[in-house]
Design a protein around this motif. Structure first.
Motif, short mmCIF file in Angstrom:
data_model
loop_
_atom_site.label_atom_id
_atom_site.label_comp_id
_atom_site.label_asym_id
_atom_site.label_seq_id
_atom_site.Cartn_x
_atom_site.Cartn_y
_atom_site.Cartn_z
N LEU A 1 14.00 14.62 7.94
CA LEU A 1 13.98 14.06 6.60
C LEU A 1 12.86 13.02 6.50
O LEU A 1 12.52 12.34 7.47
CB LEU A 1 15.32 13.40 6.26
CG LEU A 1 16.53 14.32 6.14
CD1 LEU A 1 17.70 13.54 5.56
CD2 LEU A 1 16.24 15.54 5.29
N ARG A 2 12.34 12.88 5.29
CA ARG A 2 11.30 11.89 5.03
C ARG A 2 11.93 10.60 4.49
O ARG A 2 13.09 10.57 4.13
CB ARG A 2 10.28 12.43 4.02
CG ARG A 2 9.63 13.74 4.45
CD ARG A 2 8.47 14.10 3.52
NE ARG A 2 8.86 14.24 2.13
CZ ARG A 2 9.33 15.35 1.59
NH1 ARG A 2 9.51 16.43 2.34
NH2 ARG A 2 9.65 15.40 0.30
N GLU A 3 11.12 9.56 4.43
CA GLU A 3 11.53 8.27 3.85
C GLU A 3 12.80 7.75 4.51
O GLU A 3 13.79 7.40 3.86
CB GLU A 3 11.70 8.39 2.33
CG GLU A 3 10.48 8.90 1.60
CD GLU A 3 9.28 7.96 1.69
OE1 GLU A 3 9.46 6.79 2.09
OE2 GLU A 3 8.16 8.41 1.36
N GLN A 4 12.75 7.65 5.83
CA GLN A 4 13.92 7.21 6.58
C GLN A 4 14.30 5.77 6.28
O GLN A 4 15.49 5.41 6.30
CB GLN A 4 13.66 7.39 8.08
CG GLN A 4 13.57 8.84 8.54
CD GLN A 4 14.94 9.51 8.63
OE1 GLN A 4 15.97 8.85 8.56
NE2 GLN A 4 14.95 10.82 8.79
N LYS B 1 0.83 -1.20 0.00
CA LYS B 1 0.00 0.00 0.00
C LYS B 1 0.87 1.26 0.00
O LYS B 1 0.55 2.24 -0.69
CB LYS B 1 -0.93 0.00 1.21
CG LYS B 1 -2.04 -1.05 1.14
CD LYS B 1 -2.94 -0.98 2.37
CE LYS B 1 -4.09 -1.96 2.26
NZ LYS B 1 -4.96 -1.92 3.46
N LYS B 2 1.94 1.22 0.75
CA LYS B 2 2.86 2.37 0.74
C LYS B 2 3.46 2.57 -0.65
O LYS B 2 3.60 3.71 -1.12
CB LYS B 2 3.98 2.18 1.77
CG LYS B 2 5.06 3.27 1.71
CD LYS B 2 6.19 2.99 2.68
CE LYS B 2 7.38 3.91 2.41
NZ LYS B 2 7.07 5.33 2.52
N GLU B 3 3.85 1.47 -1.30
CA GLU B 3 4.36 1.57 -2.67
C GLU B 3 3.35 2.30 -3.55
O GLU B 3 3.70 3.22 -4.31
CB GLU B 3 4.61 0.17 -3.24
CG GLU B 3 5.79 -0.57 -2.64
CD GLU B 3 5.90 -1.96 -3.22
OE1 GLU B 3 5.86 -2.09 -4.45
OE2 GLU B 3 6.00 -2.93 -2.45
N ILE B 4 2.09 1.88 -3.48
CA ILE B 4 1.05 2.47 -4.32
C ILE B 4 0.89 3.95 -4.02
O ILE B 4 0.80 4.79 -4.94
CB ILE B 4 -0.28 1.71 -4.13
CG1 ILE B 4 -0.17 0.33 -4.81
CG2 ILE B 4 -1.47 2.50 -4.67
CD1 ILE B 4 -1.28 -0.63 -4.43
N ARG B 5 0.87 4.32 -2.75
CA ARG B 5 0.75 5.74 -2.39
C ARG B 5 1.92 6.54 -2.96
O ARG B 5 1.74 7.66 -3.46
CB ARG B 5 0.72 5.90 -0.86
CG ARG B 5 -0.51 5.40 -0.17
CD ARG B 5 -0.60 5.91 1.26
NE ARG B 5 0.54 5.58 2.08
CZ ARG B 5 0.68 4.45 2.78
NH1 ARG B 5 -0.28 3.53 2.74
NH2 ARG B 5 1.74 4.22 3.54
N THR B 6 3.10 5.97 -2.85
CA THR B 6 4.29 6.68 -3.31
C THR B 6 4.31 6.78 -4.84
O THR B 6 4.66 7.82 -5.40
CB THR B 6 5.57 6.00 -2.79
OG1 THR B 6 5.44 5.79 -1.38
CG2 THR B 6 6.79 6.85 -3.05
N PHE B 7 3.97 5.70 -5.51
CA PHE B 7 3.88 5.76 -6.96
C PHE B 7 2.95 6.90 -7.38
O PHE B 7 3.28 7.71 -8.25
CB PHE B 7 3.31 4.44 -7.53
CG PHE B 7 4.16 3.23 -7.31
CD1 PHE B 7 5.52 3.33 -7.03
CD2 PHE B 7 3.61 1.96 -7.37
CE1 PHE B 7 6.30 2.20 -6.82
CE2 PHE B 7 4.37 0.83 -7.16
CZ PHE B 7 5.71 0.94 -6.89
#
Length: 711
Positions: free
Chosen positions: A569-572, A194-200
């Motif tokens: 920072l984001r995406e740690q 789900k995180k992959e999809i949100r980021t895409f």
């Protein structure tokens, strides 16, 4: 959530088509403006910078359910950087439909033309005195505009600012996808998918293609599915609904010809395998099509997209077993294409179009051109090639010449490497995508493969976001511009240090590539035993680069730490993966250095053992202790592999299920046990010295000879 739903405009929605054709005066644009936006908008001009110390008001006008979702997603993203989203804030981000009164007014005030190519996914952004207005004709356009608006907010908390801008933007390619290998080891957790999809979606990727050989559960054929390592039918259906909110279409690939070893390895399916325990379905077996029909009936029920992916690549065993007589008589290309046609005919009741990998059929352009038109209209050829080239015509032209719709599939070059080789990745994506666009290909499918079973998805964001940039951008996308924007856009790093760290790791790869010609920072170099015969073949090739290799890797580690020290920072998790990649590169260099040091020191000690000089004996004891003691060089091997084992396990579990992890940890454990055994063996040599003042030959301990230059 704090956003306002304004009363929708109730005028005739058809008015938009007349507005789309109206020639409004356009502001002069700074093409691909120098704001850290990914993908960079087609036309953009920065305006005022507004402080957001008091927060921002997210306003949703002409609000449909889909637009409400876009506003909520924007609010969620702003909350992650501690920017209050409150109706009392003086600054605003308004989401508008282009056919609403407010949307038309914003376009007019910005003197923007709404052109027909913007209709499906395009958006505009118009600044005003207190914020920006995001305008889209569709829910997709509004969502993409909202995601660009999110990137226009930089900084953190009370220091955040909104970069207002005038933007007009739409994509170059209809399909912008990520192909994710879920069958060779790593199986993401459902939440990470789900995180992959949100980021895409945040970077305007609109196709997610999970790759299945045996890791989708089939009720009709459950045998090959590994417990703990599959996507269930219920999860598949839930993922489709989840992705649709983000305007992402899931196009699954279930291999239907080759790459079916895990299934064909089961005795239950042995008769369907071209060769015993092989990889390829035998076209002559009626059960082959029956198996495909069963799987695809379930696949289509779970994934309702109009496209499905057959795979059908690398059928290298075809003609070497059950189908040998047919291939000898008719030729490989004809047998292959006949079976592909039979497969599509068998699946016709599903009423879908089918993607297939283009690597086999491209070798038979005449046969491809002669295929029946109804078959060609059902197919989309996915041309794949993962290296940079001046021309990608050999991969594309067989399909464009035949009138078959095509996508291009570059690769992230993550497979079998401690960190992806972005020196290959970026020009491969740039040129393949641009040439695909110029040839009329409608999509890009950026590919991730997990050949080694140990690669981490979080290693890949640099390549995936550049893929998003290249597919959205018209023509050849700028690599330097992307490299300058990445750290700010993805991590919120305004210092440029994350961008520099990526460059350091690229430089490390380039060093090794120069030495090996066909290799780089590969898993082979990471795992190879430097004391082994193979390790000693590689040692002379890498020796001259060890110092620079380690400096590049260590500079990357330092830059990541310095960027993190600035805070927020984001995406740690992605930074953790990057740090781990740098440390693995560093250990490649260190272990060959240590091997040379140990060989030189032990050779010196062995040569001095017959000396009666007291200083010589002291020197021998010192050399032996330097090799094996509390802070000995053998302990350096142990300590580094032990640390990386723990870091690797932690990084794996941040995105993947425990399934398959044991295979990778076993390699660390095996390597650790090797060095523990060598520590013990060397300690025996030290005790022999203490007892007899003699040393065994280096070969008895397994120590290689010293480098030629040191002898």
């Amino acid at each position: 959530m704090h956003f306002s739903a304004l009363t929708p405009d109730r005028r005739n929605p058809g008015r938009l088509s007349r507005i789309a054709c109206a020639l409004l005066l356009s502001l002069p644009f700074v093409a691909r403006a120098q704001m850290a936006l990914l993908p960079a908008p087609r036309e953009a001009a920065p305006a005022e910078l507004l402080p957001l110390a008091a927060g921002v008001h997210v306003v949703c006008a002409s609000c449909t359910a889909e637009d409400t979702f876009a506003a909520a997603e924007l609010t969620r993203e702003l909350t992650k950087i501690d920017v209050p989203t409150t109706s009392s804030a003086s600054a605003h981000i308004a989401l508008l439909r282009a056919d609403s009164a407010a949307g038309r007014e914003a376009l007019s005030r910005g003197r923007l033309t709404w052109s027909p190519e913007m209709q499906a996914e395009g958006y505009a952004i118009v600044p005003d005195a207190t914020g920006i207005n995001v305008v889209g004709a569709t829910s997709t356009g509004v969502f993409y505009g909202a995601m660009t608006a999110r990137q226009l907010v930089t900084g953190y908390g009370s220091a955040a600012k909104l970069q207002t801008a005038t933007v007009r933007d739409w994509p170059a390619m209809k399909y912008r996808g990520v192909h994710d290998d879920l069958s060779r080891g790593p199986m993401p957790t459902f939440e990470f998918q789900k995180k992959e999809i949100r980021t895409f979606a945040a970077y305007k990727i609109n196709v997610y293609s999970p790759y299945f050989e045996n890791t989708l559960q089939y009720l009709s054929d459950p045998l090959a599915a590994p417990p703990g390592g599959t996507l269930s039918p219920a999860q598949a259906r839930e993922l489709v609904v989840y992705a649709a909110q983000y305007h992402v279409m899931i196009v699954p690939e279930q291999e239907a010809f080759g790459h079916l070893h895990y299934m064909l390895n089961e005795e239950f399916y042995a008769s369907l395998s071209e060769t015993p325990n092989g990889h390829v379905l035998a076209p002559g077996q009626p059960g082959s099509l029956a198996l495909t029909k069963r799987m695809y009936a379930e696949l289509a029920a779970e994934f309702p997209a109009p496209l499905l992916h057959l795979g059908a690549d690398e059928t290298v065993e075809l003609g070497k077993g059950q189908t040998k007589a047919a291939v000898d008589a008719q030729g490989l290309g004809k047998v292959y294409l006949d079976y592909l046609q039979s497969t599509v005919a068998a699946l016709k009741p599903l009423n879908r179009r089918f993607l297939f990998w283009g690597d086999i059929a491209m070798k038979e352009p005449a046969l491809v051109k002669a295929l029946p038109q109804d078959f060609k209209s059902q197919m989309i050829a996915v041309a794949w090639e993962y290296n940079p080239h001046t021309s990608f015509a050999p991969w594309i032209k067989p399909y464009t010449d035949a009138g078959i719709e095509c996508w291009v599939a570059p690769g992230v070059n993550n497979w079998s490497r401690v960190w992806p080789n972005f020196n290959n990745t970026l020009p491969n994506i740039q040129q393949f995508t641009a040439q695909g666009q110029a040839s009329g290909c409608t999509g890009q499918l950026n590919t991730i493969w997990e050949d080694d079973g140990e690669a981490l998805f979080n290693n890949n964001w640099y390549a995936l976001l550049y893929g998003a940039e290249a597919a959205w951008h018209k023509g050849e996308s700028s690599i330097p511009q992307f490299q300058g924007n990445y750290g700010q856009a993805f991590h919120g790093d305004a210092s440029g240090k994350i961008n520099e760290a990526q460059q350091e790791l690229m430089a490390a790869h380039a060093l090794l590539k120069n030495n090996f010609k066909t290799s780089d920072a590969s898993d082979l170099l990471f795992w190879i035993d430097p004391w082994s015969a193979d390790g000693q073949i590689y040692a002379p090739k890498i020796r001259s680069s060890l110092h620079e290799l380690r400096l590049h890797a260590e500079r990357a580690i330092i830059l990541i730490a310095e960027a993190r020290a600035q805070g927020n920072l984001r995406e740690q998790d992605a930074l953790d993966a990057m740090d781990l990649g740098a440390r693995r590169m560093d250990l490649i260099g260190l272990k060959f250095q240590l091997t040379d040091d140990i060989a030189i020191e032990y050779d010196a000690a062995y040569r001095l053992q017959n000396s009666k000089d007291r200083d010589a004996r002291t020197e021998i004891a010192r050399d032996l202790a330097d090799i094996n003691a509390v802070n000995g060089k053998l302990q350096d091997f142990r300590n580094n592999y032990s640390l990386l084992r723990d870091l690797y396990e932690s990084a794996w579990l941040k995105s993947n299920r425990p399934y398959f992890l044991r295979n990778n940890l076993a390699r660390y454990d095996f390597t650790l046990n090797t060095w523990f055994a060598r520590i013990d063996k060397f300690r025996s040599a030290q005790r022999q010295w203490d007892r007899t003042q003699t040393l065994p030959p280096a070969s008895d301990i397994g120590i290689p000879g010293p480098p030629v230059a040191a002898r």
